[in-house]
Write a protein that holds these residues in place. Structure first.
Motif, PDB file in Angstrom:
ATOM      1  N   LYS A   1       0.777  -0.995  -0.025  1.00 30.99           N
ATOM      2  CA  LYS A   1       0.131   0.025   0.163  1.00 30.99           C
ATOM      3  C   LYS A   1       0.940   1.340  -0.065  1.00 30.99           C
ATOM      4  O   LYS A   1       1.997   1.246   1.024  1.00 30.99           O
ATOM      5  CB  LYS A   1      -0.890   0.057   1.068  1.00 30.99           C
ATOM      6  CG  LYS A   1      -1.839  -1.097   1.272  1.00 30.99           C
ATOM      7  CD  LYS A   1      -2.770  -1.127   2.589  1.00 30.99           C
ATOM      8  CE  LYS A   1      -3.799  -2.269   2.502  1.00 30.99           C
ATOM      9  NZ  LYS A   1      -4.704  -2.490   3.380  1.00 30.99           N
TER      10      LYS A   1
ATOM     11  N   LEU B   1       1.567   5.189   0.139  1.00 30.59           N
ATOM     12  CA  LEU B   1       1.069   6.615   0.468  1.00 30.59           C
ATOM     13  C   LEU B   1       1.244   7.645  -0.551  1.00 30.59           C
ATOM     14  O   LEU B   1       2.508   7.438  -0.930  1.00 30.59           O
ATOM     15  CB  LEU B   1       1.541   7.088   1.981  1.00 30.59           C
ATOM     16  CG  LEU B   1       0.782   5.866   2.907  1.00 30.59           C
ATOM     17  CD1 LEU B   1       1.472   6.648   4.604  1.00 30.59           C
ATOM     18  CD2 LEU B   1      -0.559   6.179   3.115  1.00 30.59           C
TER      19      LEU B   1
ATOM     20  N   THR C   1      -4.203   7.614  10.769  1.00 27.74           N
ATOM     21  CA  THR C   1      -4.208   6.198  10.474  1.00 27.74           C
ATOM     22  C   THR C   1      -5.438   5.416  11.363  1.00 27.74           C
ATOM     23  O   THR C   1      -5.778   5.919  12.268  1.00 27.74           O
ATOM     24  CB  THR C   1      -2.924   5.613  10.651  1.00 27.74           C
ATOM     25  OG1 THR C   1      -2.716   5.819  12.004  1.00 27.74           O
ATOM     26  CG2 THR C   1      -1.693   6.191   9.995  1.00 27.74           C
TER      27      THR C   1
ATOM     28  N   PRO D   1      -8.483  -2.483  12.496  1.00 28.31           N
ATOM     29  CA  PRO D   1      -9.035  -3.002  11.320  1.00 28.31           C
ATOM     30  C   PRO D   1     -10.547  -2.792  11.333  1.00 28.31           C
ATOM     31  O   PRO D   1     -11.259  -2.992  12.165  1.00 28.31           O
ATOM     32  CB  PRO D   1      -8.640  -4.497  11.260  1.00 28.31           C
ATOM     33  CG  PRO D   1      -8.366  -4.937  12.625  1.00 28.31           C
ATOM     34  CD  PRO D   1      -8.102  -3.706  13.400  1.00 28.31           C
TER      35      PRO D   1
ATOM     36  N   HIS E   1      -7.200   9.253   1.968  1.00 24.27           N
ATOM     37  CA  HIS E   1      -6.316   8.038   1.362  1.00 24.27           C
ATOM     38  C   HIS E   1      -7.489   6.897   1.315  1.00 24.27           C
ATOM     39  O   HIS E   1      -6.761   5.690   0.899  1.00 24.27           O
ATOM     40  CB  HIS E   1      -5.272   7.727   2.423  1.00 24.27           C
ATOM     41  CG  HIS E   1      -4.135   8.798   2.362  1.00 24.27           C
ATOM     42  ND1 HIS E   1      -3.349   9.013   1.358  1.00 24.27           N
ATOM     43  CD2 HIS E   1      -3.945   9.770   3.265  1.00 24.27           C
ATOM     44  CE1 HIS E   1      -2.361   9.955   1.648  1.00 24.27           C
ATOM     45  NE2 HIS E   1      -2.941  10.530   2.777  1.00 24.27           N
ATOM     46  N   THR E   2      -8.643   6.949   1.516  1.00 23.31           N
ATOM     47  CA  THR E   2      -9.623   5.866   1.624  1.00 23.31           C
ATOM     48  C   THR E   2     -10.749   6.258   0.878  1.00 23.31           C
ATOM     49  O   THR E   2     -11.201   7.247   0.246  1.00 23.31           O
ATOM     50  CB  THR E   2      -9.585   5.322   3.165  1.00 23.31           C
ATOM     51  OG1 THR E   2     -10.430   4.036   2.969  1.00 23.31           O
ATOM     52  CG2 THR E   2     -10.611   6.235   3.786  1.00 23.31           C
TER      53      THR E   2
ATOM     54  N   VAL F   1     -10.113  -1.581   5.830  1.00 27.59           N
ATOM     55  CA  VAL F   1      -8.831  -1.002   6.177  1.00 27.59           C
ATOM     56  C   VAL F   1      -8.206  -1.979   7.422  1.00 27.59           C
ATOM     57  O   VAL F   1      -8.844  -2.371   8.060  1.00 27.59           O
ATOM     58  CB  VAL F   1      -8.601   0.424   6.419  1.00 27.59           C
ATOM     59  CG1 VAL F   1      -8.939   1.342   5.667  1.00 27.59           C
ATOM     60  CG2 VAL F   1      -9.569   0.579   7.901  1.00 27.59           C
ATOM     61  N   SER F   2      -6.905  -1.861   7.397  1.00 30.88           N
ATOM     62  CA  SER F   2      -6.105  -2.705   8.610  1.00 30.88           C
ATOM     63  C   SER F   2      -5.585  -1.642   9.519  1.00 30.88           C
ATOM     64  O   SER F   2      -5.521  -0.433   9.265  1.00 30.88           O
ATOM     65  CB  SER F   2      -4.839  -3.422   8.019  1.00 30.88           C
ATOM     66  OG  SER F   2      -5.511  -4.521   7.269  1.00 30.88           O
ATOM     67  N   THR F   3      -5.300  -2.001  10.688  1.00 28.71           N
ATOM     68  CA  THR F   3      -4.621  -0.917  11.695  1.00 28.71           C
ATOM     69  C   THR F   3      -3.180  -0.632  10.905  1.00 28.71           C
ATOM     70  O   THR F   3      -2.474  -1.210  10.482  1.00 28.71           O
ATOM     71  CB  THR F   3      -4.268  -1.914  13.094  1.00 28.71           C
ATOM     72  OG1 THR F   3      -5.294  -2.395  13.536  1.00 28.71           O
ATOM     73  CG2 THR F   3      -3.406  -1.176  13.947  1.00 28.71           C
TER      74      THR F   3
ATOM     75  N   ASP G   1      -3.425   1.784   8.440  1.00 28.45           N
ATOM     76  CA  ASP G   1      -3.572   2.110   7.204  1.00 28.45           C
ATOM     77  C   ASP G   1      -3.671   3.690   7.191  1.00 28.45           C
ATOM     78  O   ASP G   1      -4.349   3.994   8.209  1.00 28.45           O
ATOM     79  CB  ASP G   1      -4.622   1.438   6.351  1.00 28.45           C
ATOM     80  CG  ASP G   1      -4.360   0.100   6.143  1.00 28.45           C
ATOM     81  OD1 ASP G   1      -3.148  -0.308   6.026  1.00 28.45           O
ATOM     82  OD2 ASP G   1      -5.259  -0.567   5.572  1.00 28.45           O
TER      83      ASP G   1
END
Length: 137
Positions: free
Chosen positions: A60, A62, A72, A76, A120-121, A127-129, A131
């Motif tokens: 991933k 950035l 962040t 998750p 960013h999403t 999402v994961s921890t 991200d």
């Protein structure tokens, strides 16, 4: 009692089923044909050449050109709603987005005053921890 051979995930099992309540309705069924049980094959040690190579997932990335405070994911989950847009001014404590984790809706808030430089999403993203969710500058 009726006897059947049932195969589950390649393993064959012999089972006995008791018929109860005969004459409960007008239905038919076909008995399963007794198939010979598969014998387990001896395992062959895998070598590096015999193991199929799968490409590693792309990391991933950035948007490093964007400077500022990176927000962040603390856990998750799934992004349910994004409450801000790029270019919007926010204050510390303003809700940036809603992250669903373990059937709970968590408000992700801005830790600083600033302008949302980059999101960013996207909605419904998993999402994961750690991200990146947004950048505030």
């Amino acid at each position: 009692m009726r006897k059947f051979n049932i195969t589950v995930n390649g393993k064959s099992y012999a089972v006995e089923v008791e018929e109860v309540g005969a004459g409960l309705g007008n239905f038919t069924y076909a008995p399963v044909q007794n198939a010979p049980a598969k014998q387990p094959q001896p395992s062959v040690p895998k070598t590096a050449a015999s193991v199929p190579q799968t490409p590693a997932p792309a990391p991933k990335v950035l948007d490093e050109a964007v400077s500022g405070e990176k927000i962040t994911a603390p856990m998750p989950g799934t992004v349910l709603d994004i409450r801000v847009s790029e270019g919007q001014t926010v204050k510390a404590g303003d809700i940036l987005l809603i992250l669903e984790a373990m059937k709970m809706e968590n408000e992700i808030v801005s830790p600083v005053d600033g302008v949302v430089k980059k999101i960013h999403t996207f909605g419904s993203a998993t999402v994961s921890t750690g991200d990146a969710l947004a950048t505030i500058g």
